[in-house]
Design an enzyme around this catalytic site. Structure first.
Site, PDB file in Angstrom:
ATOM      1  N   GLU A   1      -7.853  17.222 -14.906  1.00  0.00           N
ATOM      2  CA  GLU A   1      -8.903  17.979 -14.352  1.00  0.00           C
ATOM      3  C   GLU A   1      -9.942  17.184 -13.667  1.00  0.00           C
ATOM      4  O   GLU A   1     -10.486  17.725 -12.703  1.00  0.00           O
ATOM      5  CB  GLU A   1      -9.664  18.593 -15.581  1.00  0.00           C
ATOM      6  CG  GLU A   1      -8.914  19.420 -16.567  1.00  0.00           C
ATOM      7  CD  GLU A   1      -7.656  18.824 -17.278  1.00  0.00           C
ATOM      8  OE1 GLU A   1      -7.781  17.556 -17.583  1.00  0.00           O
ATOM      9  OE2 GLU A   1      -6.762  19.469 -17.622  1.00  0.00           O
TER      10      GLU A   1
ATOM     11  N   ASP B   1      -4.307  23.206 -24.666  1.00  0.00           N
ATOM     12  CA  ASP B   1      -4.700  23.095 -26.341  1.00  0.00           C
ATOM     13  C   ASP B   1      -4.926  24.298 -27.124  1.00  0.00           C
ATOM     14  O   ASP B   1      -6.008  24.324 -27.365  1.00  0.00           O
ATOM     15  CB  ASP B   1      -5.485  21.747 -26.486  1.00  0.00           C
ATOM     16  CG  ASP B   1      -4.916  20.686 -26.050  1.00  0.00           C
ATOM     17  OD1 ASP B   1      -3.751  20.474 -25.567  1.00  0.00           O
ATOM     18  OD2 ASP B   1      -5.623  19.566 -26.133  1.00  0.00           O
TER      19      ASP B   1
ATOM     20  N   ASP C   1      -0.731  15.803 -17.160  1.00  0.00           N
ATOM     21  CA  ASP C   1      -1.776  16.179 -18.157  1.00  0.00           C
ATOM     22  C   ASP C   1      -3.001  15.463 -18.040  1.00  0.00           C
ATOM     23  O   ASP C   1      -2.998  14.689 -16.767  1.00  0.00           O
ATOM     24  CB  ASP C   1      -1.418  15.717 -19.767  1.00  0.00           C
ATOM     25  CG  ASP C   1      -1.930  16.061 -20.937  1.00  0.00           C
ATOM     26  OD1 ASP C   1      -2.900  17.125 -20.528  1.00  0.00           O
ATOM     27  OD2 ASP C   1      -2.177  15.666 -21.778  1.00  0.00           O
TER      28      ASP C   1
HETATM   29  O1  MIG Z   1      -6.283  13.769 -25.052  1.00  0.00           O
HETATM   30  O2  MIG Z   1      -1.104  13.698 -24.485  1.00  0.00           O
HETATM   31  O3  MIG Z   1      -3.074  19.340 -23.589  1.00  0.00           O
HETATM   32  O4  MIG Z   1      -0.464  18.784 -24.810  1.00  0.00           O
HETATM   33  O5  MIG Z   1      -0.082  16.436 -26.556  1.00  0.00           O
HETATM   34  C1  MIG Z   1      -5.212  14.839 -25.436  1.00  0.00           C
HETATM   35  C2  MIG Z   1      -1.595  14.064 -25.803  1.00  0.00           C
HETATM   36  C3  MIG Z   1      -4.127  14.531 -24.165  1.00  0.00           C
HETATM   37  C4  MIG Z   1      -3.581  16.943 -24.144  1.00  0.00           C
HETATM   38  C5  MIG Z   1      -2.848  17.902 -23.889  1.00  0.00           C
HETATM   39  C6  MIG Z   1      -1.575  17.910 -25.001  1.00  0.00           C
HETATM   40  C7  MIG Z   1      -0.978  16.381 -25.273  1.00  0.00           C
HETATM   41  C8  MIG Z   1      -2.029  15.450 -25.617  1.00  0.00           C
HETATM   42  N1  MIG Z   1      -2.955  15.788 -24.304  1.00  0.00           N
END
Ligand code: MIG
Length: 812
Positions: free
Chosen positions: A401, A489, A398
């Site tokens: 980017e 998201d 996650d």
């Molecule tokens: O700033 O880890 O897209 O699936 O639950 C949010 C917490 C960070 C973004 C992800 C989401 C995840 C969440 N993350």
């Protein structure tokens, strides 16, 4: 800061043969290079001054299989190259003034015409592709908006946005599109990749209906043209260059249950028990960031997860795998070995004045590994040890980017980030030459991509006998080699449900076969009806995961009994179809064809099929027409040419035709193409459970069929050494309802114990005779034997892998 102005690329001054496959171009201070691969792909690089070092290998591009060409001077000036071989044929013409490149097929049809080349001294570059006024444009990676992206101005720069219906860009960028052109000879597809990891822009016939503009922010131009003529040809060639998704472990195709977060061992155990108690097929549970100790990646929270090994063991007994979130930001905590180690090894991205760069993200100030360096990827892989020691089966990447924030707000105990950060002064190694440094921005779109490459290395290091399972939010062209993708998201709204279908289709067309959206939607409350409709189609996403934000509960039983039953049926259907879905993943590995396909994939010449953006072909045989609107209990379905069966009631239509079908909340309109043999199994609660009937061939007559059914151990890499069981299937549909099904000899060295095979022939009139290998089978007998009722013929045969020929002759 002002940007350097664009100047048109000057005239071609000289060319030089560059054996074996191309030509070097000299255009004043601009240099170019053109090469042809044996499958007919064309690679063109153009930059001011010298060409930048070739980053193909660092980005994970497959070895280029060079064609043999002899460039020749054209009568009208300029140079041409031509190649013809068993895998492809192509001709490239370079016009000297104004500089332009045309790619033609063997019949002289222009596949791609590139004009208006312009460069700026800072490495920005521009080019235009001539297009037909009716050409359609698909792919472009992870995009909101319509299926056909004609008319849009798209930006490719990975970021962590608020996902909205028209939001662009999103987390992942694939600067590739598949164009569907109408020619006099019918429709043809070809593909173009702008293979530059710096951010870029596409003007998809928005400013001019007969032109696609492409512009990069740095690094000059690197373009690949992938000839068709079918979409499958384009994806085969695209994936021969950018790589193919290796078949996933079979468990990864089961349903995944996730939430931000299941935050303690106790909560996870309760969840697992509840899922099993309610008999909801599920294979994996995800641990979002709260399993960590103070958001230190690769750690376990000592109080909430005191015994992760024990947890994994117990989950395994109940048939669950554990998937862990990994964020790239390493807490800048000098007391912590991972950070210290990273600093010492020079593994973090640096600022222009050579300090370790940090950004604000969950752990507070965090440093970002520089995945462009191969040593850093090795180091990052090593850091996964604590996860693998415990027995974690999958990794979710996650925030890659990479994401971070400007500022954070505190609401009670919650931290609410304000997104967006300044990375303008950050530098990374040049992946092709680590002694050089580049602005992070020049490699921006490859950050998550290269992280996933490192994650794969972790699997190779710590679980070399197992197939890796990595899923990522960010990525670049070729991400499929290393990871599955989820679309970030989304919102629990009907329009986001609808969007997920188009988005996953375009991602699929961008070379990413294993993709999914958060089932039920990530943010905002989800209504029961929305969840019901979402899990119906979500259970058929290539990658099926329910996930949601903190503050909401989205397990299948949170919406009442009726919806729980709907979810169960949807997940059971997925498990029944698992042999088919798995076969599609094997196909993706072999040819780059994605499981999810828009209608035009199989019906390129059918005019209305190209407009359908709310139906999906799942492989060649299944057509799903999900209900995507609130309160709706029937929907229009477009059936392309051919015979179609209703999956659940064997009703039959002949397309092309529009029908209206009844779709009560319990029903996902699902169709099977006549002339299909679908390998299925009886439903199981998880992939590791043994199905009562391991192989049920569902035969839908109406046309001939030819295919292969592939099985293996589902988990190891032995399949690469031939440990597979491959069975050829052929269906001959003869006049008057006569049918012949040939099951070939099982090939390969994966052993399957003797088993019972059930064959179901749908839409079958009462039979007069059923024979197997010319021996008459008895009605009513068990195995071998057959039964007929309500238009279905069921045949049971012992299956030991020997060839079989089943013949059905209907009663007159
Ligand atoms: O700033 O880890 O897209 O699936 O639950 C949010 C917490 C960070 C973004 C992800 C989401 C995840 C969440 N993350």
């Amino acid at each position: 800061m002002g940007e350097a102005p664009f100047a048109p690329v000057p005239a071609l001054r000289a060319w030089r043969s560059r054996p074996p496959d191309g030509v070097a171009l000299e255009l004043g201070a601009v240099h170019g290079e053109l090469r042809i691969a044996r499958d007919g792909c064309v690679r063109l690089r153009v930059a001011s001054g010298a060409l930048p070092p070739d980053r193909a290998a660092a980005l994970g591009r497959e070895p280029w299989s060079a064609a043999r060409v002899e460039p020749f001077e054209r009568d009208e000036g300029g140079v041409a190259l031509a190649f013809e071989g068993p895998q492809g044929a192509v001709c490239v013409e370079v016009a000297p003034q104004p500089f332009g490149v045309r790619v033609l097929d063997r019949a002289g049809v222009v596949l791609a015409e590139l004009t208006d080349f312009a460069l700026a001294s800072d490495g920005r570059a521009r080019v235009a592709l001539r297009a037909g006024a009716r050409d359609r444009f698909f792919g472009f990676g992870e995009k909101s908006g319509p299926l056909d992206q004609r008319g849009r101005r798209l930006r490719m720069r990975n970021q962590d946005p608020d996902v909205r219906l028209d939001r662009d860009p999103l987390y992942l960028s694939i600067p590739f599109f598949l164009r569907l052109a109408s020619t006099r000879a019918g429709r043809r597809a070809d593909g173009v990749l702008l293979d530059v990891p710096a951010p870029s822009r596409f003007d998809v016939a928005a400013s001019h209906p007969e032109r696609v503009g492409m512009e990069t922010d740095a690094g000059g131009l690197e373009l690949l043209v992938f000839p068709g003529p079918s979409p499958a040809d384009v994806l085969r060639r695209y994936s021969a260059w950018t790589g193919r998704a290796p078949r996933p472990p079979r468990w990864a195709l089961g349903h995944h249950q996730s939430r931000w977060s299941y935050a303690s061992e106790q909560e996870v155990r309760r969840l697992a028990a509840e899922i099993r108690r309610r008999r909801l097929p599920t294979d994996a549970i995800h641990l979002d960031i709260d399993h960590m100790d103070g958001f230190r990646v690769f750690t376990w929270h000592p109080k909430r997860f005191p015994d992760p090994k024990g947890l994994v063991r117990d989950l395994a007994t109940a048939g669950f795998r554990l998937v862990c979130f990994v964020d790239p930001g390493v807490k800048a905590d000098p007391q912590w070995s991972v950070f210290r180690d990273g600093v010492e090894g020079g593994h973090f991205c640096r600022t222009r004045d050579d300090r370790v760069f940090t950004l604000k993200v969950w752990p507070g100030d965090a440093a970002l590994p520089d995945f462009a360096r191969s040593e850093t990827r090795r180091w990052w892989a090593d850091q996964h040890r604590p996860l693998f020691e415990v027995g974690v089966a999958g990794i979710l990447n996650d925030m890659n980017e990479p994401a971070g924030w400007r500022r954070e707000l505190r609401i009670g105990r919650r931290v609410v980030p304000l997104r967006g950060q300044d990375l303008s002064g950050v530098e990374q190694a040049d992946p092709a030459d680590p002694t050089r440094r580049l602005p992070h921005e020049h490699l921006r779109n490859a950050y998550g991509h290269l992280e996933c490459r490192a994650t794969r290395e972790a699997f190779e290091r710590f679980a070399p006998e197992r197939r890796p399972f990595v899923i990522t939010r960010s990525g670049f062209a070729g991400i499929q080699r290393w990871a599955a993708v989820w679309t970030g998201d989304n919102l629990s709204t009907w329009s986001h449900l609808r969007l997920s279908v188009r988005m996953l289709l375009n991602l699929s067309l961008s070379g990413v076969p294993l993709c999914g959206a958060d089932i039920g939607g990530f943010a905002l409350p989800c209504s029961s009806e929305l969840y019901a409709r979402w899990i119906q189609i979500g259970a058929l996403y290539p990658f099926a995961r329910t996930h949601s934000m903190w503050g909401k509960r989205q397990e299948p039983w949170r919406f009442g009994r009726r919806v729980e039953a709907i979810a169960r049926a949807a997940l059971e259907l997925r498990m029944r179809l698992l042999p088919y879905l798995y076969g599609l993943c094997c196909e993706a590995e072999a040819s780059g064809a994605p499981p999810w396909r828009p209608l035009f994939w199989h019906f390129p010449d059918d005019e209305p099929a190209a407009d359908v953006d709310d139906q999906v072909l799942i492989g060649p045989s299944l057509l799903a027409a999900p209900v995507l609107t609130r309160g709706v209990r029937e929907r229009q379905v477009y059936l392309p040419p051919g015979t179609w069966f209703g999956f659940d009631d064997d009703s039959r239509w002949v397309g092309p035709r529009r029908i209206t079908v009844h779709a009560p909340l319990e029903r996902l309109p699902l169709f099977v193409r006549g002339g299909s043999v679908l390998p299925t199994q009886s439903p199981v609660l998880h992939e590791g459970a043994r199905p009562e009937e391991p192989l049920v061939l569902q035969v839908f007559p109406g046309a001939d069929f030819q295919g292969t059914h592939e099985e293996d151990d589902g988990e190891s890499l032995a399949y690469r050494a031939g440990r597979v069981a491959r069975t050829a299937l052929r269906l001959f549909d003869r006049a008057g309802g006569r049918l012949r099904l040939e099951i070939g000899t099982r090939e390969g060295t994966h052993a399957i114990p003797p088993r019972l095979l059930r064959i179901v022939v749908h839409g079958c009139p009462p039979p007069l005779r059923v024979t197997c290998d010319a021996t008459l089978l008895s009605p009513g007998a068990d195995a071998p034997g057959w039964r007929w009722g309500e238009g279905r013929l069921e045949v049971r045969l012992p299956d030991a892998g020997t060839p079989r020929c089943l013949e059905v002759e209907p009663a007159p």
